[in-house]
Structure formats: C-alpha cells, structure tokens
Design a protein around this motif. Structure first.
Motif, short mmCIF file in Angstrom:
data_model
loop_
_atom_site.label_atom_id
_atom_site.label_comp_id
_atom_site.label_asym_id
_atom_site.label_seq_id
_atom_site.Cartn_x
_atom_site.Cartn_y
_atom_site.Cartn_z
N LEU A 97 21.13 5.09 32.30
CA LEU A 97 22.59 5.00 32.32
C LEU A 97 22.94 5.56 31.10
O LEU A 97 23.83 6.60 31.25
CB LEU A 97 22.99 3.45 32.25
N LEU A 98 22.47 5.40 29.84
CA LEU A 98 23.02 5.87 28.80
C LEU A 98 22.53 7.41 28.84
O LEU A 98 23.31 8.22 28.42
CB LEU A 98 22.63 5.30 27.41
N ASP A 99 21.28 7.60 29.24
CA ASP A 99 20.88 9.02 28.97
C ASP A 99 21.64 10.02 30.01
O ASP A 99 22.15 11.23 29.63
CB ASP A 99 19.42 8.99 29.43
N SER A 100 21.80 9.53 31.28
CA SER A 100 22.67 10.41 32.19
C SER A 100 24.07 10.57 32.07
O SER A 100 24.54 11.71 32.63
CB SER A 100 22.06 9.96 33.69
N LEU A 101 24.50 9.63 31.59
CA LEU A 101 26.09 9.61 31.73
C LEU A 101 26.63 9.96 30.36
O LEU A 101 27.76 10.45 30.21
CB LEU A 101 26.64 8.15 31.91
N LEU A 102 25.62 10.10 29.33
CA LEU A 102 26.33 10.54 27.98
C LEU A 102 25.35 11.43 27.23
O LEU A 102 25.58 12.52 26.88
CB LEU A 102 26.62 9.24 27.21
N ILE A 103 24.21 10.75 26.78
CA ILE A 103 23.27 11.71 25.88
C ILE A 103 23.06 13.19 26.36
O ILE A 103 23.18 14.00 25.81
CB ILE A 103 22.19 10.75 25.52
N ARG A 104 22.11 12.93 27.52
CA ARG A 104 21.76 14.03 27.98
C ARG A 104 22.85 15.25 28.55
O ARG A 104 22.56 16.33 27.96
CB ARG A 104 20.85 14.01 29.20
N VAL A 122 18.75 24.37 26.21
CA VAL A 122 18.47 23.56 27.14
C VAL A 122 17.12 22.78 27.05
O VAL A 122 16.97 21.36 27.16
CB VAL A 122 18.40 24.11 28.68
N LEU A 123 16.21 23.34 26.61
CA LEU A 123 14.97 22.82 26.21
C LEU A 123 14.97 21.93 25.02
O LEU A 123 14.21 20.71 24.89
CB LEU A 123 13.78 24.06 25.86
N LEU A 124 15.56 22.20 24.07
CA LEU A 124 15.88 21.56 22.85
C LEU A 124 16.49 20.39 23.20
O LEU A 124 16.33 19.28 22.72
CB LEU A 124 16.69 22.16 21.73
N ALA A 129 16.88 14.30 23.89
CA ALA A 129 17.50 13.32 24.89
C ALA A 129 16.20 12.30 25.32
O ALA A 129 16.25 11.26 25.36
CB ALA A 129 18.04 13.65 26.25
N ASP A 130 15.15 13.15 25.70
CA ASP A 130 13.88 12.13 25.82
C ASP A 130 13.46 11.24 24.92
O ASP A 130 12.86 9.96 25.21
CB ASP A 130 12.87 13.10 26.22
N VAL A 131 13.74 11.64 23.56
CA VAL A 131 13.46 10.44 22.71
C VAL A 131 14.29 9.14 22.71
O VAL A 131 13.61 8.10 22.95
CB VAL A 131 13.74 11.13 21.19
N THR A 132 15.65 9.48 23.09
CA THR A 132 16.18 8.27 23.17
C THR A 132 16.10 7.45 24.62
O THR A 132 16.38 6.35 24.66
CB THR A 132 17.74 8.49 22.93
N PHE A 133 15.41 8.47 25.46
CA PHE A 133 15.24 7.96 26.78
C PHE A 133 13.84 6.95 26.91
O PHE A 133 13.98 5.83 27.52
CB PHE A 133 15.15 8.98 27.71
N TYR A 134 12.91 7.49 26.08
CA TYR A 134 11.55 6.81 26.47
C TYR A 134 11.17 5.70 25.79
O TYR A 134 10.27 4.72 26.25
CB TYR A 134 10.58 7.79 26.09
N ILE A 135 11.97 5.27 24.65
CA ILE A 135 11.55 4.30 23.91
C ILE A 135 12.05 2.91 24.73
O ILE A 135 11.35 2.00 24.89
CB ILE A 135 12.44 4.06 22.53
N PRO A 136 13.37 2.65 25.23
CA PRO A 136 13.63 1.88 26.06
C PRO A 136 12.79 1.65 27.39
O PRO A 136 12.54 0.73 28.03
CB PRO A 136 15.06 1.75 26.17
N ALA A 137 12.68 2.96 28.11
CA ALA A 137 11.99 2.87 29.18
C ALA A 137 10.37 2.53 29.05
O ALA A 137 10.06 1.59 30.10
CB ALA A 137 11.96 4.52 29.80
N ILE A 138 9.65 2.78 28.26
CA ILE A 138 8.43 2.29 28.03
C ILE A 138 8.49 0.95 27.68
O ILE A 138 7.52 0.18 28.40
CB ILE A 138 7.79 3.16 26.96
N ILE A 139 9.20 0.29 27.05
CA ILE A 139 9.36 -1.08 26.82
C ILE A 139 9.54 -1.92 28.11
O ILE A 139 8.96 -2.84 28.36
CB ILE A 139 10.54 -1.31 25.65
N SER A 140 10.54 -1.29 28.81
CA SER A 140 10.64 -1.66 30.01
C SER A 140 9.67 -1.87 31.05
O SER A 140 9.39 -2.68 31.97
CB SER A 140 12.07 -1.38 30.74
N TYR A 141 8.99 -0.67 30.98
CA TYR A 141 7.95 -0.46 31.88
C TYR A 141 6.82 -1.44 31.76
O TYR A 141 6.26 -2.01 32.63
CB TYR A 141 7.47 0.87 31.77
N GLU A 142 6.27 -1.67 30.30
CA GLU A 142 5.39 -2.65 29.96
C GLU A 142 5.84 -4.11 30.23
O GLU A 142 5.02 -4.73 30.70
CB GLU A 142 5.15 -2.43 28.44
N LEU A 143 7.01 -4.49 30.27
CA LEU A 143 7.61 -5.81 30.79
C LEU A 143 7.64 -5.91 32.11
O LEU A 143 7.44 -7.12 32.63
CB LEU A 143 8.86 -6.01 30.23
#
Length: 153
Positions: A97-104, A122-124, A129-143
């Motif tokens: 939500l945060l990634d697609s609607l604001l950050i990216r 675009v690459l940068l 954006a991936d940095v802010t995306f993967y931290i909560p995503a990996i935590i949620s994946y593990e849970l």
C-alpha cells in the motif's frame, strides 16, 4: 541467518528481476508514446513492475501448493487459491500500500528528473523503493509461513 537469506533470495530474486524489466518497459513505453508524461510513466512503471512481480510469486505459490496437495492425493481448489491469495495479501499488504501509492511512484517521478537519466533514474528509484518495501514484506512473510502457507494440514 545464511539459510534465511538464501530462502528470501529464492523467493524474491527472480520476481525482482522480472519486475525490473517490466518497470523499465512500462515507463519506457509511456515515454516513447508521450515523451513529457513523467507522472504517467512513473505510474505505468510502478504497475507494470507489480504485475510481473506478484504474478510470478502467485504462480510460484500456486505451483508449490498444487505439488504439496497432489502428494497428499488432494485437489487444488478455489479455496486453495484463496489461501494463496490471502497469504500474498498478508505478506505484502502493508508494504505494498505504502509502496505503490506513494513511495515508488514518487521516486519514479523524481529520480529520473534529478539524475538526468530516465533509465538510470528508474533503476535507482526501483532499488531505493525496494528497501522500504522488503523490510515489512519479509517480516510478514516469516509470520505468515506456518499459518497461511502450510498446505500439509
């Protein structure tokens, strides 16, 4: 920890490679068709990358669930698909939500302008954006692994 990193790389790396290509293609197509449409290019890049990324992950999850269920002599059903979709929503929902609607989109809009390079910007933007995306995503994946991704029950 090495084992976890390998697991995350197996899960996310190919999806990420596909997403990079789709992000560049989506933004590039808009710039090709309408050169001064930076906002539209940012949104097209965001959504093209998302379709590639989540399409690949859903396909992988469905394939794994089918294999697990088939080994147990059980069919893959709509309920199984619902479970796969729910697991993806739990894994990525807050981060996405945060990634697609604001950050990216913001990074995809501004970084090509700031760097003076559309492809480089675009690459940068994608990697920042991936940095802010993967931290909560990996935590949620593990849970979510034990509860939503275990088709052995």
């Amino acid at each position: 920890m090495k084992q976890k990193i390998r697991e995350w790389l197996r899960r996310y790396l190919l999806a990420e490679v596909l997403s990079v290509g789709a992000t560049l293609a989506g933004a590039g197509l808009v710039w090709h068709l309408a050169p001064n449409q930076d906002l539209r290019a940012a949104l097209a890049g965001t959504w093209a990358g998302n379709v590639a990324y989540f399409g690949w992950l859903l396909g992988q999850d469905v394939q794994l669930a089918r294999r697990t269920l088939r080994a147990q002599g059980r069919p893959y059903t709509r309920r199984s698909l619902g479970r796969n979709l729910r697991a993806l929503v739990v894994e990525f929902g807050p981060a996405e939500l945060l990634d697609s609607l604001l950050i990216r989109p913001a990074l995809l809009y501004w970084l090509p302008r700031w760097t003076g390079s559309r492809a480089g910007g675009v690459l940068l933007a994608k990697f920042a954006a991936d940095v802010t995306f993967y931290i909560p995503a990996i935590i949620s994946y593990e849970l979510s692994k034990k509860r939503l991704r275990n088709f052995g029950d």
